[in-house]
Design a protein around this motif. Structure first.
Motif, PDB file in Angstrom:
ATOM      1  N   UNK A   6       0.851  -1.200   0.000  1.00 52.19           N
ATOM      2  CA  UNK A   6       0.000   0.000   0.000  1.00 52.19           C
ATOM      3  C   UNK A   6       0.875   1.233   0.000  1.00 52.19           C
ATOM      4  N   UNK A   7       0.513   2.192  -0.822  1.00 55.11           N
ATOM      5  CA  UNK A   7       1.166   3.497  -0.796  1.00 55.11           C
ATOM      6  C   UNK A   7       0.527   4.340   0.302  1.00 55.11           C
ATOM      7  N   UNK A   8       1.195   5.408   0.691  1.00 55.02           N
ATOM      8  CA  UNK A   8       0.593   6.335   1.646  1.00 55.02           C
ATOM      9  C   UNK A   8      -0.048   7.522   0.937  1.00 55.02           C
ATOM     10  N   UNK A   9      -0.032   7.520  -0.384  1.00 53.72           N
ATOM     11  CA  UNK A   9      -0.607   8.610  -1.169  1.00 53.72           C
ATOM     12  C   UNK A   9      -1.950   8.172  -1.742  1.00 53.72           C
ATOM     13  N   UNK A 157       1.459  -0.253  -8.185  1.00 53.64           N
ATOM     14  CA  UNK A 157       2.403   0.335  -9.133  1.00 53.64           C
ATOM     15  C   UNK A 157       3.760   0.566  -8.471  1.00 53.64           C
ATOM     16  N   UNK A 158       3.719   1.009  -7.222  1.00 54.15           N
ATOM     17  CA  UNK A 158       4.949   1.259  -6.478  1.00 54.15           C
ATOM     18  C   UNK A 158       5.740  -0.030  -6.273  1.00 54.15           C
ATOM     19  N   UNK A 159       5.038  -1.123  -5.983  1.00 51.33           N
ATOM     20  CA  UNK A 159       5.707  -2.407  -5.789  1.00 51.33           C
ATOM     21  C   UNK A 159       6.429  -2.867  -7.048  1.00 51.33           C
ATOM     22  N   UNK A 241       9.008  -7.355  -0.156  1.00 51.00           N
ATOM     23  CA  UNK A 241       8.084  -7.002  -1.230  1.00 51.00           C
ATOM     24  C   UNK A 241       7.044  -8.095  -1.439  1.00 51.00           C
ATOM     25  N   UNK A 242       7.435  -9.339  -1.234  1.00 48.33           N
ATOM     26  CA  UNK A 242       6.475 -10.442  -1.346  1.00 48.33           C
ATOM     27  C   UNK A 242       5.495 -10.429  -0.184  1.00 48.33           C
ATOM     28  N   UNK A 290      13.873   6.935  -2.412  1.00 50.18           N
ATOM     29  CA  UNK A 290      12.798   7.899  -2.682  1.00 50.18           C
ATOM     30  C   UNK A 290      11.447   7.198  -2.759  1.00 50.18           C
ATOM     31  N   UNK A 291      11.399   6.057  -3.432  1.00 44.22           N
ATOM     32  CA  UNK A 291      10.141   5.338  -3.589  1.00 44.22           C
ATOM     33  C   UNK A 291       9.668   4.744  -2.260  1.00 44.22           C
ATOM     34  N   UNK A 292      10.622   4.249  -1.472  1.00 48.44           N
ATOM     35  CA  UNK A 292      10.272   3.597  -0.198  1.00 48.44           C
ATOM     36  C   UNK A 292       9.593   4.569   0.770  1.00 48.44           C
ATOM     37  N   UNK A 293       9.875   5.864   0.638  1.00 47.02           N
ATOM     38  CA  UNK A 293       9.263   6.843   1.528  1.00 47.02           C
ATOM     39  C   UNK A 293       7.747   6.856   1.423  1.00 47.02           C
ATOM     40  N   UNK A 294       7.202   6.336   0.320  1.00 45.68           N
ATOM     41  CA  UNK A 294       5.746   6.335   0.139  1.00 45.68           C
ATOM     42  C   UNK A 294       5.087   5.019   0.515  1.00 45.68           C
ATOM     43  N   UNK A 295       5.873   4.018   0.934  1.00 45.69           N
ATOM     44  CA  UNK A 295       5.300   2.721   1.265  1.00 45.69           C
ATOM     45  C   UNK A 295       4.749   2.732   2.682  1.00 45.69           C
TER      46      UNK A 295
END
Length: 296
Positions: A6-9, A157-159, A241-242, A290-295
């Motif tokens: 899940x993203x936080x956005x 999408x983030x994953x 990630x899994x 950078x991407x992990x900050x939104x997980x």
């Protein structure tokens, strides 16, 4: 059983009508260290805050979430009489009828129909009913589910992006491993050549001591330990990630370990190709961070 990242956005909006009141919820969320819910409630709905916070905590675990409730009451059509004007017209009508023999007395509906006597006004219902509060609470729950779904979609999408970046890191580590195989020997050979030149100018230096120092420096240039740890981190990242659910904090910590090993690899590199690979590796890891900050 693995779950989707899940993203936080995310964003969600719901609306409805209850007991003469139209309401609308808008929820927006961005990344945050924990769950921070900021509520904006109109007058009369403040008592809902504890229930709304509890509901949010049951659905979301992290993120800065802004929740705004807007309401609009249904207008009720009313009519008012301009009493001074009606009194004046009534006196005028009575006086006029008295001057005309056989004239009927003034009729109320005709007086009220005269321009300016009867005016339409609008009124608003006052207070907030329990039915309205209940509808707003249910609407918030619906908006939360919609927000969670939006965050799940973005997380999917983030994953995919993160998985691709981990694969890039693995490929670069494999290249670095091939490049680093001969680095200690090459480093030792260069050092021995430098020492041989030094001994020609200063023959009094103890050769055995110099050889020990050369061996020590050569061993310190061996990056296989860093590459082994990076390989372990790659496996851990793929496992997270899994796993999917609520991995943001652990993934963030793991990426910091990636950065640490990559910096050490670059510092110990004794060849231009290995340094170039280390810098490419560092760039990909920074993109991961950078991407992990939104997980979530």
């Amino acid at each position: 059983m693995s779950q989707t990242i899940a993203s936080m956005t995310g964003f969600a909006r719901t609306s409805g009508l209850a007991d003469g009141l139209s309401w609308a919820w808008e929820l927006r969320s961005v990344n945050g260290r924990g769950l921070d819910l900021k509520l904006r409630l109109p007058h009369g709905f403040d008592a809902l805050e504890p229930r709304l916070r509890e509901a949010a905590a049951g659905v979301l675990s992290r993120g800065n979430v802004g929740a705004v409730l807007t309401v609009r009451r249904e207008e009720t059509r009313q009519f008012g009489v301009d009493q001074p004007m009606l009194d004046a017209l009534l006196r005028l009508a009575v006086d006029t009828a008295a001057r005309i023999p056989g004239a009927p007395p003034p009729r109320a509906e005709l007086l009220l129909a005269l321009p300016g006597v009867l005016r339409a006004t609008t009124g608003e219902a006052e207070g907030v009913s329990e039915a309205q509060r209940a509808a707003a609470t249910d609407g918030f729950a619906t908006a939360l589910q919609a927000l969670a779904a939006a965050r799940q979609a973005e997380g999917g999408r983030l994953g995919q992006v993160l998985s691709g970046q981990v694969d890039q890191v693995a490929a670069l580590c494999a290249e670095a491993g091939d490049e680093a195989v001969l680095q200690p020997q090459a480093q030792r050979a260069r050092m021995l050549e430098a020492v041989a030149a030094l001994l020609e100018t200063a023959p009094g230096l103890p050769e055995e001591r110099i050889a020990q120092e050369v061996a020590l420096l050569a061993s310190r240039s061996d990056v296989r330990e860093e590459l082994d740890r990076l390989g372990s981190h790659i496996a851990a990242a793929r496992a997270l990630l899994a796993e999917g659910a609520a991995i943001g904090r652990r993934l963030d910590f793991l990426v910091q370990e990636f950065v640490r090993e990559c910096n050490t690899l670059c510092a110990k590199s004794a060849s231009i190709p290995l340094t170039a690979l280390g810098l490419r590796l560092k760039a990909v890891i920074e993109q991961m961070r950078e991407q992990v900050q939104n997980v979530e």
